[in-house]
Enzyme design. Structure first.
Site, mmCIF file in Angstrom:
data_model
loop_
_atom_site.group_PDB
_atom_site.id
_atom_site.type_symbol
_atom_site.label_atom_id
_atom_site.label_comp_id
_atom_site.label_asym_id
_atom_site.label_seq_id
_atom_site.Cartn_x
_atom_site.Cartn_y
_atom_site.Cartn_z
ATOM 1 N N PRO A 45 0.790 -1.234 0.000
ATOM 2 C CA PRO A 45 0.000 0.000 0.000
ATOM 3 C C PRO A 45 0.827 1.291 0.000
ATOM 4 C CG PRO A 45 0.027 -0.933 2.190
ATOM 5 C CD PRO A 45 0.748 -1.914 1.291
ATOM 6 N N CYS A 46 1.390 1.617 -1.157
ATOM 7 C CA CYS A 46 2.234 2.802 -1.262
ATOM 8 C C CYS A 46 1.447 4.086 -1.004
ATOM 9 C CB CYS A 46 2.957 2.848 -2.604
ATOM 10 S SG CYS A 46 1.909 2.629 -4.028
#
Length: 156
Positions: A111-112
């Site tokens: 989850p950047c």
């Protein structure tokens, strides 16, 4: 290999997967025919907080990028960490974290969007709106960054 798309606002979330392994997630203006794993549509509608049983192979890489992806994957739903915090966990630099995020082929699973700058959101490709929307879905907040006093802020 299976492929399909679902919507996120004006964007399509294009997913390529095989069983529980997700090989690629892309945010694009055009969709591809086919469904996506149900847990992804549930997440995008705010009805799921994990992607189990889906997995990305990125955190299994050796070296710096593997450490970065593993640290990012550990950020809890609804939370954010700065590039500097991830860099310290992965024993690297904030720039390396930014580069790894730009090369992340399985956003959502790694989850950047939960990685932010010390003062503000930072970047997101192809559109910052996607990062804002994903954080809104999760109810994430970066208020704690604003509470940091002078001298406590990250340097990137």
């Amino acid at each position: 290999m299976s492929e399909g798309s679902c919507r996120l606002g004006l964007w399509y979330v294009n997913v390529s997967w095989d069983g529980e392994i997700v090989h690629r997630i892309r945010f694009q203006r055009t969709g591809i025919p086919g469904p996506v794993p149900e847990v992804i549509t549930r997440y995008l509608s705010g009805k799921a907080t994990t992607f189990e049983p889906l997995v990305s192979l990125l955190p299994d890489q050796s070296g710096t990028y593997g450490r970065i992806y593993k640290a990012v994957q550990a950020i809890p739903y609804g939370s954010v960490q700065t590039y500097g915090e991830i860099a310290r966990q992965a024993d690297t630099s904030p720039r390396a974290v930014g580069l790894a995020m730009s090369r992340n082929i399985t956003p959502l699973l790694v989850p950047c969007h939960r990685v932010v700058a010390s003062q503000g959101l930072g970047g997101f490709t192809p559109d910052i709106w996607i990062k804002e929307e994903l954080l809104r879905i999760e109810g994430a907040t970066i208020k704690r960054l604003a509470r940091q006093g002078p001298g406590m802020q990250e340097h990137e």
